[in-house]
Write a protein that holds these residues in place. Structure first.
Motif, PDB file in Angstrom:
ATOM      1  N   LEU A   1       0.919  -1.146  -0.003  1.00  0.00           N
ATOM      2  CA  LEU A   1       0.110  -0.064   0.056  1.00  0.00           C
ATOM      3  C   LEU A   1       0.907   1.231  -0.162  1.00  0.00           C
ATOM      4  CD1 LEU A   1      -2.699   1.170   0.368  1.00  0.00           C
ATOM      5  CD2 LEU A   1      -2.363   1.096   2.855  1.00  0.00           C
TER       6      LEU A   1
ATOM      7  N   SER B   1      -0.140   1.164  -5.582  1.00  0.00           N
ATOM      8  CA  SER B   1      -0.042   0.254  -4.638  1.00  0.00           C
ATOM      9  C   SER B   1      -0.059  -1.064  -5.455  1.00  0.00           C
ATOM     10  CB  SER B   1      -1.360   0.283  -3.882  1.00  0.00           C
ATOM     11  OG  SER B   1      -1.385   1.378  -2.851  1.00  0.00           O
TER      12      SER B   1
ATOM     13  N   CYS C   1       3.601  -0.701   3.569  1.00  0.00           N
ATOM     14  CA  CYS C   1       3.057   0.569   3.377  1.00  0.00           C
ATOM     15  C   CYS C   1       4.215   1.357   3.255  1.00  0.00           C
ATOM     16  CB  CYS C   1       2.108   0.811   4.690  1.00  0.00           C
ATOM     17  SG  CYS C   1       1.198   2.114   4.565  1.00  0.00           S
TER      18      CYS C   1
ATOM     19  N   TRP D   1      -0.423   5.708   4.948  1.00  0.00           N
ATOM     20  CA  TRP D   1       1.108   5.759   4.987  1.00  0.00           C
ATOM     21  C   TRP D   1       1.756   6.873   5.671  1.00  0.00           C
ATOM     22  CZ3 TRP D   1      -2.272   5.422   0.799  1.00  0.00           C
ATOM     23  CH2 TRP D   1      -2.674   6.559   0.434  1.00  0.00           C
TER      24      TRP D   1
END
Lengths: 266, 266
Positions: free
Chosen positions: B69, B74, B84, B213
């Motif tokens: 992600l 992504s 992430c 994030w």
């Protein structure tokens, strides 16, 4: 005179070197913090006081006739030369471990600022302005400073340290109005923001409620890089006050117009 | 498992090293800036995009089954492991030449964050949390991170990046209310503020409107240093949202109470 400014610059750099030893010895370590103001938190540390003492002693020894205006201590004399010192500009950054604080040293001759140094010890960067020159020194490398060329407010990057420390709510609202007209606003930075402006990275810095030691050293750095710095009222910033620094006259005027526009009734 | 986390940590550090090469090659240089949002300025640079691409490629090669992600791209898969990535947290700082931006990398296993890295390339500082440990690495020196002990709001240092980018006016007002209760507030900092909290330099960080994030990598860094991080609603921060990070439960609860208090009618 050229010889003279060369000597004065060398001496001012020596002052910055000595200040750096003291500031860096306390940075990110446990340090006593005192409050200078009963109404709000205006921190001063042993580093601020130690630096002011060291610098005043060195100036007094070298130039016993020169006047010194300092944030933590002044020695006012009747002299054509006046040094102005902020031992640590950005004490809140300093006590938080944020490396954007600086030591500001300037020298005025008959009220004209002829030399300014903004030393950023934790970044190992030094910004210097004198004799129509403006440059930065990083690891002994000198680079000439030059402002950006953009003249559009909508393309500008604006900076201030904190609208919450502005002189009054009305000034804060004026800043917020300007902030809506620019491309990007970043908060935080103290004296470092003015260095970035001289270095061609941002377009406008606006502040309110500054003291002489917060701003004098930055004047030759900005002016000699091609920028413009003045109060919201287009007066000299030597006594502090409400400041606009911009990369050119157009951006200065556009910002000034918005900042000085009548505030909304709310 | 211990061997496994050691390998994963080594790999994550390699990702941060590779990201650093790209981010530093553009920093303080002329760089193309694109706007991701039609309504406001949400900058993205070739550095953000280049880092995301590089990291995704490296993860995909090493762990073809892992999910990613990322802020810029992504690769979502059905996997117990999810990386992430925020290639550059603090893009506004980055494009202004302010060195407080960072690259954030985390790894979750079955939705639990088991590893977090906040790399601050321009300061040459890296903050790492995993396996109940939290430490910083500066010039190859490892130092364990430990939060401050203060439990008084009136003695606390508060930080946020900018109240102007909060999710809404009401959240901004809540922040301003809290700001009046603490000793000192400093603006600016992005991910670096959370690192300073883990490192015992500040007490509270409050933000609103964060994405996954922006925050996941900071969770093990803060928790393992003895701090606490949660949403204003006391929920997991894994999906972002409104964040409170504090050095202890008492400060967290006191902050939360003020932030969640009914807002004034004005």
């Amino acid at each position: 005179m050229n010889e003279n400014i060369r000597f004065l610059n060398k001496f001012a750099n020596h002052l910055a070197d000595e200040a750096r030893k003291i500031s860096m010895s306390y940075f990110k370590k446990k340090i006593k913090i005192h409050n200078k103001n009963k109404k709000y938190f205006d921190p001063v540390t042993d580093a601020d006081i130690g630096i002011q003492k060291k610098i005043n002693t060195l100036i007094n020894k070298q130039f016993p006739n020169h006047s010194i205006l300092g944030e933590e201590d002044s020695i006012i004399k009747s002299s054509e030369y006046e040094w102005c010192v902020d031992p640590i500009d950005g004490t809140k950054s300093y006590i938080q471990g944020v490396p954007l604080w600086g030591t500001l040293i300037s020298l005025s001759k008959n009220n004209e600022i002829i030399l300014g140094i903004a030393d950023i010890p934790a970044l190992d960067e030094r910004y210097i302005g004198h004799s129509k020159l403006s440059y930065k020194v990083i690891k002994n490398n000198k680079t000439i400073l030059r402002v950006k060329k953009n003249k559009k407010l909508s393309e500008s990057i604006l900076n201030t340290t904190s609208p919450y420390v502005f002189d009054n709510k009305s000034d804060q609202k004026s800043f917020e109005k300007l902030s809506k007209k620019v491309k990007s606003t970043r908060l935080g930075g103290d004296c470092y923001s003015y260095c970035l402006l001289a270095d061609g990275l941002i377009d406008i810095v606006v502040e309110s409620g500054l003291k002489p030691w917060d701003i004098r050293a930055l004047v030759p750095i900005i002016n000699n890089a091609g920028g413009i710095i003045s109060t919201w009222e287009s007066k000299s910033v030597s006594d502090g006050g409400r400041i606009i620094a911009a990369t050119n006259k157009e951006l200065f005027k556009k910002s000034q117009k918005i900042l000085k526009a009548k505030k909304p009734s709310s």
